[in-house]
Design an enzyme around this catalytic site. Structure first.
Site, PDB file in Angstrom:
ATOM      1  N   LYS A   1      11.188   1.324   4.954  1.00 44.47           N
ATOM      2  CA  LYS A   1       9.567   1.268   4.682  1.00 44.47           C
ATOM      3  C   LYS A   1       8.999   0.480   5.713  1.00 44.47           C
ATOM      4  O   LYS A   1       9.655  -0.533   6.150  1.00 44.47           O
ATOM      5  CB  LYS A   1       9.729   0.913   3.317  1.00 44.47           C
ATOM      6  CG  LYS A   1       8.324   1.133   2.619  1.00 44.47           C
ATOM      7  CD  LYS A   1       8.487   2.548   1.866  1.00 44.47           C
ATOM      8  CE  LYS A   1       7.150   2.771   1.202  1.00 44.47           C
ATOM      9  NZ  LYS A   1       7.301   4.136   0.319  1.00 44.47           N
TER      10      LYS A   1
ATOM     11  N   GLY B   1      -3.402   4.624 -12.783  1.00 39.42           N
ATOM     12  CA  GLY B   1      -3.643   4.963 -11.236  1.00 39.42           C
ATOM     13  C   GLY B   1      -3.741   6.302 -10.952  1.00 39.42           C
ATOM     14  O   GLY B   1      -2.767   7.263 -11.173  1.00 39.42           O
TER      15      GLY B   1
ATOM     16  N   GLY C   1      -4.601   8.132  -8.064  1.00 42.12           N
ATOM     17  CA  GLY C   1      -4.900   8.218  -6.532  1.00 42.12           C
ATOM     18  C   GLY C   1      -4.144   9.756  -6.227  1.00 42.12           C
ATOM     19  O   GLY C   1      -4.269  10.638  -6.991  1.00 42.12           O
TER      20      GLY C   1
ATOM     21  N   VAL D   1      -1.244  10.921  -5.879  1.00 40.60           N
ATOM     22  CA  VAL D   1      -0.282  11.448  -6.892  1.00 40.60           C
ATOM     23  C   VAL D   1      -0.679  11.612  -8.471  1.00 40.60           C
ATOM     24  O   VAL D   1      -0.694  12.580  -8.873  1.00 40.60           O
ATOM     25  CB  VAL D   1       1.006  10.622  -7.017  1.00 40.60           C
ATOM     26  CG1 VAL D   1       2.166  11.165  -7.796  1.00 40.60           C
ATOM     27  CG2 VAL D   1       1.631  10.345  -5.587  1.00 40.60           C
TER      28      VAL D   1
HETATM   29  P1  NAD Z   1      -2.810   6.033  -3.811  1.00 40.02           P
HETATM   30  O1  NAD Z   1      -3.390   4.692  -3.193  1.00 40.02           O
HETATM   31  O2  NAD Z   1      -3.531   7.209  -3.453  1.00 40.02           O
HETATM   32  O3  NAD Z   1      -3.342   5.726  -5.487  1.00 40.02           O
HETATM   33  C1  NAD Z   1      -3.175   4.415  -6.050  1.00 40.02           C
HETATM   34  C2  NAD Z   1      -4.205   4.455  -7.261  1.00 40.02           C
HETATM   35  O4  NAD Z   1      -3.841   3.376  -7.917  1.00 40.02           O
HETATM   36  C3  NAD Z   1      -5.515   4.422  -6.616  1.00 40.02           C
HETATM   37  O5  NAD Z   1      -6.727   5.206  -7.393  1.00 40.02           O
HETATM   38  C4  NAD Z   1      -5.922   2.804  -6.965  1.00 40.02           C
HETATM   39  O6  NAD Z   1      -7.209   2.510  -7.315  1.00 40.02           O
HETATM   40  C5  NAD Z   1      -4.937   2.603  -8.315  1.00 40.02           C
HETATM   41  N1  NAD Z   1      -4.790   1.342  -8.438  1.00 40.02           N
HETATM   42  C6  NAD Z   1      -4.331   0.425  -7.750  1.00 40.02           C
HETATM   43  N2  NAD Z   1      -4.207  -0.775  -8.537  1.00 40.02           N
HETATM   44  C7  NAD Z   1      -4.266  -0.495  -9.955  1.00 40.02           C
HETATM   45  C8  NAD Z   1      -4.138  -1.179 -11.012  1.00 40.02           C
HETATM   46  N3  NAD Z   1      -3.795  -2.436 -11.355  1.00 40.02           N
HETATM   47  N4  NAD Z   1      -4.226  -0.502 -12.255  1.00 40.02           N
HETATM   48  C9  NAD Z   1      -4.858   0.752 -12.119  1.00 40.02           C
HETATM   49  N5  NAD Z   1      -4.825   1.384 -11.215  1.00 40.02           N
HETATM   50  C10 NAD Z   1      -4.610   0.690 -10.025  1.00 40.02           C
HETATM   51  O7  NAD Z   1      -1.219   6.063  -3.955  1.00 40.02           O
HETATM   52  P2  NAD Z   1      -0.671   7.227  -4.345  1.00 40.02           P
HETATM   53  O8  NAD Z   1      -0.064   7.993  -2.832  1.00 40.02           O
HETATM   54  O9  NAD Z   1      -1.042   7.980  -5.439  1.00 40.02           O
HETATM   55  O10 NAD Z   1       0.740   6.712  -4.802  1.00 40.02           O
HETATM   56  C11 NAD Z   1       0.944   6.091  -6.241  1.00 40.02           C
HETATM   57  C12 NAD Z   1       2.444   5.413  -6.363  1.00 40.02           C
HETATM   58  O11 NAD Z   1       3.335   6.249  -6.226  1.00 40.02           O
HETATM   59  C13 NAD Z   1       2.727   4.467  -5.050  1.00 40.02           C
HETATM   60  O12 NAD Z   1       3.203   3.202  -5.780  1.00 40.02           O
HETATM   61  C14 NAD Z   1       3.459   4.938  -4.342  1.00 40.02           C
HETATM   62  O13 NAD Z   1       4.246   3.942  -3.679  1.00 40.02           O
HETATM   63  C15 NAD Z   1       4.266   5.979  -5.042  1.00 40.02           C
HETATM   64  N6  NAD Z   1       4.755   6.876  -4.330  1.00 40.02           N
HETATM   65  C16 NAD Z   1       3.819   7.941  -3.683  1.00 40.02           C
HETATM   66  C17 NAD Z   1       4.309   8.809  -3.050  1.00 40.02           C
HETATM   67  C18 NAD Z   1       3.543   9.867  -2.404  1.00 40.02           C
HETATM   68  O14 NAD Z   1       3.914  10.923  -2.112  1.00 40.02           O
HETATM   69  N7  NAD Z   1       2.241   9.395  -2.373  1.00 40.02           N
HETATM   70  C19 NAD Z   1       5.890   9.230  -2.986  1.00 40.02           C
HETATM   71  C20 NAD Z   1       6.602   8.425  -3.846  1.00 40.02           C
HETATM   72  C21 NAD Z   1       6.145   7.198  -4.414  1.00 40.02           C
END
Ligand code: NAD
Length: 365
Positions: free
Chosen positions: A94, A194, A196, A198
């Site tokens: 990572k 969250g 975002g 996902v």
């Molecule tokens: P992202 O950055 O697109 O979305 C994260 C969201 O969480 C954002 O909308 C942000 O505003 C919100 N957020 C941040 N802090 C917060 C809080 N304290 N309370 C509420 N909301 C909050 O990220 P993503 O790509 O959707 O990934 C989300 C999680 O899943 C991460 O932990 C990431 O490591 C994990 N993940 C993602 C993937 C992927 O394919 N994108 C794969 C495996 C794991």
């Protein structure tokens, strides 16, 4: 929210560097700095026994550099187990870039980061994570082939997030089956923290199935958009962790299940996308088990993204991506049952399967 962090205060200066909290037999940790672009990054290579270390790059405005180091160490270790339990020939790695992506991310900075990735000669492959877009991976691709998650138009498998969400959805349904006797999510109250890349897709999948979805995010604008798009409620209370619901889906950042939150939880199932949801795996895993809360191990159910990007290395297509992601359902159900039968936490049950696979490969080397 990153609550379990190795802050400067907690750092045991008398202990050796390798003995610090989050080091877990990491093979290599690389610190990267470039003053011209403002780049400060750390690449963590945890384990390469099953294959090259693959894991996304997270760009985040960490409070301290120790927080960033702790995050990359925890995340890279998680990737080792994620790849192992998913049956992929990949190791765990990572990267983190320190800084607010909205303020400091530029193509020059991304290219400079890519050059650092390149110096590892394929031992580490990067991909998208929090604070990154597919277009950033395209920029990294300009300077190194050791990057996945690039645009479909450029020969990549595209944005992994929808596949991650689909895998989480599979894991959530399997957990519901374990907890309630059937996997229907219709009518279930699901808290998605969250929304975002996902989280939004998970909201779509669960709300389309008829779940009663409640969303929370620190980004007010997105809350409005996603609520209107899928007709779901925005969480209005003071403390999401104390909310009564069927399922809590952490989809923001890690360590939300911690000393401050665990006693408040009033849910039956925890199944979400965030990495490292348990601030302390053994303590908080055991507490969830004691309280009868079904915890779907994060590294197991959020593997859709890695399945998607692995396709770029192995050259398999959409059908196999979907099939491998749907397999998360069976694996989750099996692991929840195994944990119950052997009286261990669900996290421990998943880890032991992953560790056995790595140990078997090591033996054959
Ligand atoms: P992202 O950055 O697109 O979305 C994260 C969201 O969480 C954002 O909308 C942000 O505003 C919100 N957020 C941040 N802090 C917060 C809080 N304290 N309370 C509420 N909301 C909050 O990220 P993503 O790509 O959707 O990934 C989300 C999680 O899943 C991460 O932990 C990431 O490591 C994990 N993940 C993602 C993937 C992927 O394919 N994108 C794969 C495996 C794991």
């Amino acid at each position: 929210m990153i609550t379990e962090v190795l802050t400067a205060n907690q750092l045991k200066k008398e202990a050796p560097v390798f003995g610090q909290l989050s080091f877990n037999d990491h093979e290599q940790v690389v610190f990267c700095q470039d003053k011209d672009t403002g780049l400060k990054a750390i690449i963590g290579v945890h384990n390469t026994i099953l294959g090259p270390a693959l894991g996304g790059t997270r760009m985040y405005d960490y409070k301290t550099e120790w927080d960033a180091l702790n995050d990359v160490l925890r995340l890279s270790r998680g990737m080792t187990y994620k790849a192992a339990i998913t049956g992929l020939n990949l190791g765990g790695g990572k990267a983190v870039i320190i800084g607010d992506p909205k303020k400091i991310k530029t193509p020059e900075l991304m290219r400079r980061f890519g050059k650092f990735v390149h110096t590892l000669g394929g031992k580490y492959y990067t991909a998208e994570d929090v604070g990154m877009e597919t277009s950033d991976m395209d920029t990294v691709r300009e300077v190194t082939p050791y990057v996945t998650g690039i645009s479909e138009s450029k020969g990549g498998a595209g944005n992994p997030s929808p596949v991650t969400a689909y895998g989480v959805y599979m894991g959530m349904k399997a957990s519901a089956k374990f907890a309630y006797g059937n996997d229907a999510l219709a009518g279930k109250r699901i808290l998605v923290q969250g929304i975002g890349h996902v989280g939004e897709e998970l909201v779509r999948l669960t709300s389309e199935e008829g779940a009663n979805v409640v969303i929370s995010d620190i980004n007010q604008e997105r809350l409005g958009e996603v609520s209107a798009k899928y007709g779901v409620d925005i969480y209005q209370g003071e403390d999401l962790y104390a909310e009564t619901a069927d399922i809590y889906a952490p989809c923001a950042l890690g360590a939300t299940i911690n000393d401050q939150t665990i006693d408040k939880l009033k849910v039956k199932v925890i199944a979400g996308a965030a990495n490292n949801q348990l601030a302390n795996e053994s303590i908080h895993g055991a507490l969830l088990q004691k309280r009868g809360i079904v915890y779907a191990p994060d590294f197991l159910i959020n593997a859709g993204g890695i399945i998607n990007v692995y396709a770029e290395i192995e050259g398999y297509g959409r059908d196999q991506i979907v099939a491998k992601t749907e397999n998360i359902y069976d694996t989750t159900f099996d692991i929840l049952n195994k944990a119950k039968a052997t009286n261990v936490t669900t996290n421990e049950a998943a880890l032991s399967i992953a560790e056995d696979r790595i140990a078997a490969r090591k033996k054959g080397m």
